[in-house]
Motif scaffolding. Structure first.
Motif, PDB file in Angstrom:
ATOM      1  N   SER A   1     -72.458 -26.097   3.820  1.00 12.56           N
ATOM      2  CA  SER A   1     -71.326 -25.264   3.437  1.00 12.56           C
ATOM      3  C   SER A   1     -71.538 -24.817   1.995  1.00 12.56           C
ATOM      4  CB  SER A   1     -70.011 -26.017   3.593  1.00 12.56           C
ATOM      5  OG  SER A   1     -68.910 -25.164   3.312  1.00 12.56           O
ATOM      6  N   MET A   2     -70.564 -24.086   1.479  1.00 10.22           N
ATOM      7  CA  MET A   2     -70.684 -23.505   0.137  1.00 10.22           C
ATOM      8  C   MET A   2     -69.387 -23.689  -0.622  1.00 10.22           C
ATOM      9  SD  MET A   2     -71.764 -19.594  -0.802  1.00 10.22           S
ATOM     10  CE  MET A   2     -72.081 -19.079  -2.493  1.00 10.22           C
ATOM     11  N   THR A   3     -69.489 -24.085  -1.877  1.00 10.65           N
ATOM     12  CA  THR A   3     -68.287 -24.247  -2.696  1.00 10.65           C
ATOM     13  C   THR A   3     -67.654 -22.888  -2.982  1.00 10.65           C
ATOM     14  OG1 THR A   3     -69.520 -24.089  -4.770  1.00 10.65           O
ATOM     15  CG2 THR A   3     -69.253 -26.286  -3.813  1.00 10.65           C
ATOM     16  N   ASN A   4     -66.343 -22.888  -3.215  1.00 17.50           N
ATOM     17  CA  ASN A   4     -65.668 -21.641  -3.605  1.00 17.50           C
ATOM     18  C   ASN A   4     -65.020 -21.772  -4.976  1.00 17.50           C
ATOM     19  OD1 ASN A   4     -63.382 -23.176  -3.111  1.00 17.50           O
ATOM     20  ND2 ASN A   4     -62.872 -22.139  -1.188  1.00 17.50           N
ATOM     21  N   THR A   5     -65.456 -22.770  -5.739  1.00 21.95           N
ATOM     22  CA  THR A   5     -64.974 -22.967  -7.109  1.00 21.95           C
ATOM     23  C   THR A   5     -65.902 -22.264  -8.089  1.00 21.95           C
ATOM     24  OG1 THR A   5     -66.165 -25.068  -6.994  1.00 21.95           O
ATOM     25  CG2 THR A   5     -63.787 -25.153  -6.717  1.00 21.95           C
TER      26      THR A   5
ATOM     27  N   GLN B   1     -63.855 -27.936   5.627  1.00 21.81           N
ATOM     28  CA  GLN B   1     -63.383 -27.756   6.995  1.00 21.81           C
ATOM     29  C   GLN B   1     -64.426 -27.077   7.886  1.00 21.81           C
ATOM     30  OE1 GLN B   1     -59.503 -25.873   7.015  1.00 21.81           O
ATOM     31  NE2 GLN B   1     -58.667 -27.370   5.574  1.00 21.81           N
ATOM     32  N   GLU B   2     -65.428 -26.476   7.263  1.00 23.58           N
ATOM     33  CA  GLU B   2     -66.493 -25.845   8.042  1.00 23.58           C
ATOM     34  C   GLU B   2     -67.414 -26.873   8.689  1.00 23.58           C
ATOM     35  OE1 GLU B   2     -66.990 -21.831   5.236  1.00 23.58           O
ATOM     36  OE2 GLU B   2     -68.545 -23.380   5.244  1.00 23.58           O
ATOM     37  N   ILE B   3     -67.580 -28.037   8.057  1.00 28.79           N
ATOM     38  CA  ILE B   3     -68.593 -29.005   8.472  1.00 28.79           C
ATOM     39  C   ILE B   3     -68.335 -29.559   9.876  1.00 28.79           C
ATOM     40  CG2 ILE B   3     -69.750 -31.165   7.920  1.00 28.79           C
ATOM     41  CD1 ILE B   3     -70.438 -28.856   6.022  1.00 28.79           C
TER      42      ILE B   3
END
Length: 639
Positions: free
Chosen positions: A56-60, A300-302
């Motif tokens: 997944s990828m952070t959005n911060t 939540q993607e994981i």
């Protein structure tokens, strides 16, 4: 052996050159993973015989070290094998060292991936710190996309490739020195004007954009490479990945693949759309790592990705399906199968939806969608609406308006004496024989209901389609899959993957989703329409193309999506893009009717197709301005 003729345009002479791709060395009916090369990514290798990795990828903000560390930990503890962070510039790239060090201090050694757009210097800085760097061929060297048509001679075009080589090779040398892997990540929404001008906005252009970089890497003997080639349109995504794999095989490349549907959205739509696109490729054994891009919290993607991978991987070592491919079927560019029309099923009509009728379920008048047919089996529901189409088991069938019989395979001898305008026949692959072939050749009112209890239902159902093509039988087919799920998410993912794989090959004139688990049956109709929309087979609602968000996102994505949906969800067939920044925004807008794109912190730009109509609108006014834009162009309808 099937052959796909890939026409590569010469922009100046307007002539074409054939590029031939052979069918993959794969068994289209029996599941096994494609054999890829292994890539070292820290202590979590990818490809070859390694498990399919989840990420997944952070959005911060990447400059907010604490927020990135905390979110990375949530992704890792949810089961993420890799964590990706955006790095807009050298400053952000260098701060990845602080994030990595803090994670190590807390005992987390999961590989980090830097996501780079427009800035080779940032890529070089990141390559000295993290385990993998993603670069985008659409903007690594080429200028930002402006949708301009560019003319090149062959010499000029070759010079552009030399520019890429001159900029890419030093980066490869840094990666080699620091044992850093690379992801070459092509996005449909960010193809360069150079590629667009020569190949058009096509899967072939996406593949060539990737190959230009791969050939340089191969010349330099750099092999720690992962490939992704993504789109928000599942039809384009699947076709492009298939073409890429075949093209790589042609050039003796076996790099592992990262799968994902870009801008899949959130909630039910995001899960179904991801399951359709990713699941179709996993079913073919393609894919070594996946990212389910949801417009939700990254962690939540994981679990969604893990469920999808686990479901498909259970097909490993399944009982062999014996089948013969139809010579006229083109795996790289499938076309709708020619079928006869029985009532509103088959021919050129959109696929139908069949549902089990539940008298005690949600009243039909309250359904968001109504099925085209409702199955009542042996039940005589006195209050069944007369205007709706009803399917009844043949043993209880009496001729009446809007009522149609369903025959089992054991009632085949009775089918020719029935005069119903549509006659449904339930079969599976093992039932097909010369008797059924004869009956289907004689009776053009029959619609097949295709079931499978095989552990690889996609492969078995494919087999019957190919058998019918070979036998030149054009009976319409309804795909019927049955599950036993008590989780709505599990059902959405499994049904999306199974139905999607077949529908994206244009197999099936309708779908019928059944479930024995404890889920509100009224939702199944909605899921089926969602699957048909995700495969672009039947449009029944507004289409939202929304990004998952990252450190570049310039507004609260989830709140914004909610506001835009609340205002526009009744506009059936309209495609609206909701993008956090400009990286893929304008490009994906090419597939959308309207776009809502982050321009600066708290500022929004609105698009009509590819064209920016108004810039830097205050965020609090942007949804109202979007509605005005839709109205001005005549696409608005009152609720």
């Amino acid at each position: 052996m099937l052959i796909q003729n890939w026409q590569k345009s010469n922009i100046n002479s307007k002539q074409t050159k054939p590029f031939v791709i052979d069918l993959l060395d794969m068994d289209y009916f029996n599941y096994h993973r494609r054999k890829s090369s292994e890539v070292k990514i820290g202590k979590t290798p990818l490809g070859d015989n390694n498990p399919i990795r989840i990420q997944s990828m952070t959005n911060t903000s990447t400059m907010d070290t604490l927020a990135c560390v905390e979110q990375s930990i949530r992704i890792i503890e949810a089961g993420g094998d890799y964590v990706r962070l955006t790095a807009q510039g050298v400053r952000e790239a260098e701060n990845l060292a602080n994030i990595k060090n803090d994670l190590h201090k807390k005992g987390y050694y999961t590989p980090l991936v830097a996501d780079i757009h427009f800035n080779p210097s940032a890529a070089e800085a990141a390559a000295k710190i993290v385990e993998k760097v993603r670069i985008n061929p659409g903007n690594f060297v080429d200028c930002a996309r402006k949708f301009k048509h560019l003319e090149y001679t062959e010499e000029e075009y070759a010079a552009e490739i030399d520019k890429i080589r001159a900029r890419l090779v030093p980066f490869l040398q840094i990666c080699r020195k620091h044992k850093t892997a690379i992801r070459i990540g092509v996005n449909h929404g960010s193809l360069s004007d150079r590629i667009m001008s020569r190949y058009g906005d096509t899967p072939e252009g996406m593949v060539e954009s990737c190959l230009e970089f791969l050939r340089i890497c191969k010349d330099e003997s750099f092999s720690d490479i992962v490939i992704s080639i993504k789109a928000s349109n599942t039809v384009i995504m699947v076709r492009t990945v298939r073409l890429l794999v075949a093209a790589m095989e042609k050039e003796n490349m076996h790099y592992p693949l990262h799968l994902g549907v870009t801008e899949a959205g959130d909630g039910e739509d995001g899960r179904i759309k991801s399951a359709v696109g990713i699941g179709a490729l996993l079913a073919d054994g393609i894919g070594d790592t996946i990212r389910v891009s949801l417009s939700e919290a990254p962690e939540q993607e994981i679990p969604v990705a893990k469920k999808l991978v686990d479901y498909i991987y259970k097909r490993n070592h399944h009982p062999i399906i014996h089948a013969q491919k139809a010579l006229e079927f083109d795996y790289f560019n499938p076309q709708k199968r020619n079928t006869w029309s029985s009532g509103n099923i088959g021919g050129t009509q959109v696929p139908v939806v069949i549902a089990d009728y539940n008298e005690n379920g949600t009243p039909l008048s309250q359904y968001p969608f109504k099925a085209d047919f409702y199955y009542t089996g042996k039940n005589d529901y006195k209050n069944f609406p007369a205007a709706l189409n009803r399917i009844i088991d043949f043993s209880h069938y009496k001729p009446a308006k809007n009522q149609y019989p369903l025959f089992s395979i054991y009632e085949i001898d009775k089918i020719e004496n029935c005069n119903a305008p549509i006659k449904f026949l339930s079969i599976q692959l093992s039932d097909y024989n010369g008797t059924i072939q004869h009956i289907l050749n004689e009776d053009k009112n029959i619609v097949l209901i295709l079931n499978s209890t095989h552990s690889n239902p996609v492969g078995e159902q494919r087999a019957l389609f190919h058998q019918l093509i070979n036998d030149k039988i054009n009976a319409p087919i309804i795909l019927r899959n049955e599950y036993n799920e008590s989780s709505e998410e599990d059902l959405q993912l499994k049904a999306g993957a199974d139905f999607g794989a077949l529908l994206l090959d244009y197999f099936g004139e309708g779908i019928w989703l059944k479930n024995k688990g404890e889920i509100d049956t009224s939702n199944l109709v909605q899921y089926m329409f969602g699957i048909l929309q995700a495969t672009r087979q039947r449009i029944s609602k507004t289409e939202y193309i929304s990004c998952p968000g990252c450190g570049r996102t310039l507004f609260d994505l989830q709140q914004t999506i909610s506001r835009v949906k609340a205002a526009t969800s009744h506009l059936k067939g309209l495609k609206i893009g909701i993008m956090g920044c400009i990286v893929n925004g304008p490009g994906e807008m090419a597939d959308a009717d309207y776009g809502y794109v982050g321009a600066a912190r708290g500022k929004i730009s609105l698009y009509k197709g590819k064209t920016c109509i108004e810039k830097n609108i205050p965020e609090e006014n942007a949804v109202d301005k979007l509605i005005e834009l839709i109205k001005e162009n005549g696409d608005w309808k009152d609720k």
